[in-house]
Design a protein around this motif. Structure first.
Motif, PDB file in Angstrom:
ATOM      1  N   THR B  73       0.836  -1.208   0.000  1.00 34.35           N
ATOM      2  CA  THR B  73       0.000   0.000   0.000  1.00 34.35           C
ATOM      3  C   THR B  73       0.869   1.255   0.000  1.00 34.35           C
ATOM      4  N   ASN B  76       2.765   1.564  -3.425  1.00 35.36           N
ATOM      5  CA  ASN B  76       1.904   2.037  -4.519  1.00 35.36           C
ATOM      6  C   ASN B  76       1.552   3.516  -4.345  1.00 35.36           C
ATOM      7  N   ASP B 134      -4.343   5.486  -7.757  1.00 37.88           N
ATOM      8  CA  ASP B 134      -3.960   5.007  -6.433  1.00 37.88           C
ATOM      9  C   ASP B 134      -4.746   3.750  -6.058  1.00 37.88           C
ATOM     10  N   ASP B 135      -4.702   3.395  -4.785  1.00 36.27           N
ATOM     11  CA  ASP B 135      -5.267   2.123  -4.341  1.00 36.27           C
ATOM     12  C   ASP B 135      -6.775   2.208  -4.121  1.00 36.27           C
ATOM     13  N   TYR B 305      -4.712  -2.475  -6.089  1.00 35.00           N
ATOM     14  CA  TYR B 305      -3.935  -1.458  -6.813  1.00 35.00           C
ATOM     15  C   TYR B 305      -4.269  -1.550  -8.284  1.00 35.00           C
ATOM     16  N   LEU B 445       3.912  -4.124  -9.532  1.00 37.38           N
ATOM     17  CA  LEU B 445       3.891  -2.845  -8.809  1.00 37.38           C
ATOM     18  C   LEU B 445       5.161  -2.041  -9.105  1.00 37.38           C
TER      19      LEU B 445
END
Lengths: 491, 491
Positions: B73, B76, B134-135, B305, B445
């Protein structure tokens, strides 16, 4: 592409979260669909209309009586901010945020620290509301000056603003704020919003945007950014966060205007549009309250000021007590009994018979009346622990009785005093001082101001500060008021 | 004193404003009356329970898998913040607010300016969300990292925070934020609130409160101050104010924690109480979503993600295109037709056949698929004006067709490619990459991060920054990540 029924999309319940998750980002960038699905006529372009008015209204259009009331609004706000400046709420805010402050651009009323303009707006807003002694727009219970004047004054120290421009911005900011309130009160308030913070952001934005010289488009964005930052819930009443609300509204407003000036965009239908402020924050929105008759009348002209440092429910009784004390030249020991006939809310809200602390004293009509007889005033000092516990006040308090009379209106009281010598004094208050029909005089505002500043600023400084406030329309630089209201030494 | 039916007081309509005005200040200081009138069982003490958990939960209780997802998290989020750092939204914010910034306490990802920690939290929050890359917490569509990590990272540069403490605070902040979302989604979202901003404030508050070492009582006040400052309306989608939401939520959260640390009080039932956050901001509040099973599971473990810089509705098609391009070693000129079977939302939301600009390209499944075939990627560059107008991409776009198939689920697609040589290639995507069932790998990622940082940071700096992120739990001072992510020269 056909219009998307996003409401339905969101309300079909089962499995909806997944669908929404999938759609979110894409929806994110589609233009807003404004009420195309309700079948109702679309609302007026509230955000754009209000922005255009705030950006372009002419100062010459503001009548003298409105200007005068705006001056009184500023005056009362400055006094309130000085009076509240040494309370825990502003002190804690300064301690917490000082390490993050930018250049010392602006003063704090009643304090010696200087902070950047954004933080100064916050702290002055807190100070001005923490005693609950500021102004009231009766129709909406908005305390108009806190958000608007706190933002403007801090800005005026950052960049000099002439009195005419400052006061025009104050009038227009309060106009925006109170019209937004008119459109959504009382449902918005009943939902839980502390309306001073939630509509105050718009007022502060419009005011700072005005002195920044924003175009109508920039002002539209500024109000849009403001819409995303409402402040204030009524659940906070009784905590320091209540006074935080007008302060943070002031700060959010200044921030919104500054961002928009740089071209930071926001929805141009942020107030009235689908998924906008009105939809999220109120079940009622009569947008014509916002858009109709702009410039034909002014909300600041309806502003009122509290003469006494307590809930206005007991103001009629205090008014009566002080009038009879003066006319009868009464001393506490002369009084045998005080019998009040009051509006029902008086006992519901302030029926505490044995208050122990200053704060409890604010909820005791018995204490308040007794303190007014003893001291001749009902400022903040009348609600100190010391006054509530003063044996003379306590003895007199026990002689005060109050009965509910349904014929008594909220701003009325009937007071009958029986003296030890057998005489009786009677007064019926038709409209308590501070109500719209019986406004405080300028002299009464000065007394209140002086009482608030006592012990915080030297008397000569207070006098100079009051004079500057009265002269605000003709000042070259209103920042002079902020500087004149600061304390020279640490309090 | 009998309990006051304040709801009725406010809802009797005629003449109510006057009565309310009279009562306001007195009400202001009465203790909150919590649901005493509804006849329902009172809600749990949400604010206090949540505060106590955030203040006292033990790091040892966090399982390894949760720690790992928290690291991803953070990773990312840093990549997203670097990638968005040169957009207009953060640039305008820096220009507008720089003159008010305090000491240069914290870095800005991808930029050379340094601001005080509060302003840095705002700007990094904007940067991390502005590309919509973003997440996502799928159940609530909250983008969890923006508010929480932006606040924490800025704070960690102001005062060094070890990796274990930082990451524990990140886990707990996201827990608070997403549990609040679970309690009110989807009704809260349907009302108009951009849930990332409105619940993000709580997450940022809890996280900063945690690293500040607030007591449970202080944390309760902090969450209370936060409750008065929700941020974000969906009407802003499509404007810069959308990305402002997580940034301002981060800043409001840090502010709330700092105030509470100094003893600034707020309602201790601010979330669940009468006239509180839940009442004002949502028609649904299942508070047990907040209070039950704390520590038994972690919301950050559910984080996802995005692999592609566009709405996730077209992610399955992009996943298929990139997989077939690789496996078939395809060049654009080899392709005769691409036939897609898609979920209905794909054409509703992204059915634009003739996009002209990069932004329009995000709403064209045809363009997105063509760009993925040509470039092998679907990062931000795939949605630039240049790519959308590239003749090779345009030519391929015209060969893409899409038909709706009700059997296709949101994270699925069926792709059939016919080549010029007559061969066909077929792929059915069961779960698109980036979905919870098909998470991005760490390597994916890294690719995403590197793509985002390209042109903003030198490759060796990007590599060092990624390594620091992966090592975050063992860092002595997480501020090192913020400093390593700043640009050495003006962009």
């Amino acid at each position: 592409m056909p219009p998307i029924d996003r409401r339905r999309l969101l309300r079909t319940s089962a499995g909806v979260a997944a669908a929404v998750a999938v759609a979110d980002t894409a929806i994110a960038q589609t233009p807003p669909i404004t009420h195309s699905l309700t079948g109702k006529a679309p609302p007026p372009e509230v955000t754009r209309i209000l922005a255009h008015y705030a950006a372009t209204a002419k100062v010459d259009a503001i009548p003298d009586a409105v200007r005068k009331e705006a001056t009184r609004t500023l005056f009362n706000w400055v006094g309130s901010a000085v009076g509240g400046s040494r309370q825990d709420a502003p002190s804690h805010a300064v301690a917490a945020l000082g390490p993050f402050s930018g250049p010392p651009q602006a003063s704090l009323f009643g304090r010696h620290e200087r902070l950047d303009a954004l933080h100064a707006a916050l702290v002055n807003g807190i100070s001005s509301h923490v005693l609950d002694f500021d102004d009231t727009h009766l129709r909406t219970i908005i305390h108009p000056a806190g958000p608007v004047a706190s933002a403007l004054m801090a800005f005026a120290e950052y960049r000099p603003v002439p009195g005419v421009d400052f006061m025009t911005a104050l009038v227009l900011g309060i106009e925006v704020e109170c019209r937004m309130g008119n459109a959504v009160f009382p449902e918005h308030y009943a939902m839980g919003w502390h309306i001073t913070g939630s509509t105050g952001v718009f007022g502060a934005t419009a005011a700072v945007g005005r002195v920044l010289g924003l175009t109508s488009e920039q002002m539209t964005w500024a109000l849009g950014v403001a819409a995303s930052q409402p402040v204030g819930l009524k659940v906070q009443f009784g905590s320091m966060t209540k006074s935080f609300h007008p302060g943070r509204a002031a700060q959010n407003g200044m921030l919104s205007a500054l961002l928009a000036q740089q071209g930071f965009t926001a929805s141009e239908v942020a107030i009235e549009g689908f998924d906008g402020w009105g939809q999220a924050l109120s079940t009622r929105h009569d947008w014509h309250e916002v858009t109709d008759g702009l410039g034909a009348h002014y909300e600041v002209a309806l502003n009122t000021y509290k003469p006494f440092a307590c809930g206005i429910v007991i103001h009629p009784a205090l008014d009566a007590a002080i009038q009879l004390r003066t006319s009868g030249n009464l001393k506490p020991e002369m009084i045998k009994t005080v019998a009040l006939k009051v509006h029902p809310l008086v006992l519901t809200l302030t029926g505490k018979t044995e208050p122990k602390s200053g704060l409890e004293g604010k909820f005791s009509v018995y204490h308040a009346v007794a303190a007014a007889f003893v001291t001749g005033r009902a400022g903040e000092q009348a609600f100190s622990d010391a006054t509530v516990q003063d044996p003379v006040v306590v003895a007199l308090r026990k002689k005060v009785t109050a009965t509910v009379d349904p014929a008594i209106k909220p701003d009325q009281v009937d007071m009958l005093i029986t003296l030890e010598d057998g005489r009786t004094l009677h007064l019926f208050i038709e409209h308590a001082v501070g109500s719209q029909k019986q406004p405080m005089t300028d002299a009464q505002l000065e007394d209140k101001f002086a009482g608030l500043a006592e012990g915080i600023l030297p008397a000569d400084q207070t006098r100079k500060l009051m004079d500057l406030c009265w002269a605000v329309w003709s000042l070259d630089d209103v920042g002079a008021i902020g500087r004149a209201g600061a304390s020279i030494k640490a309090g």
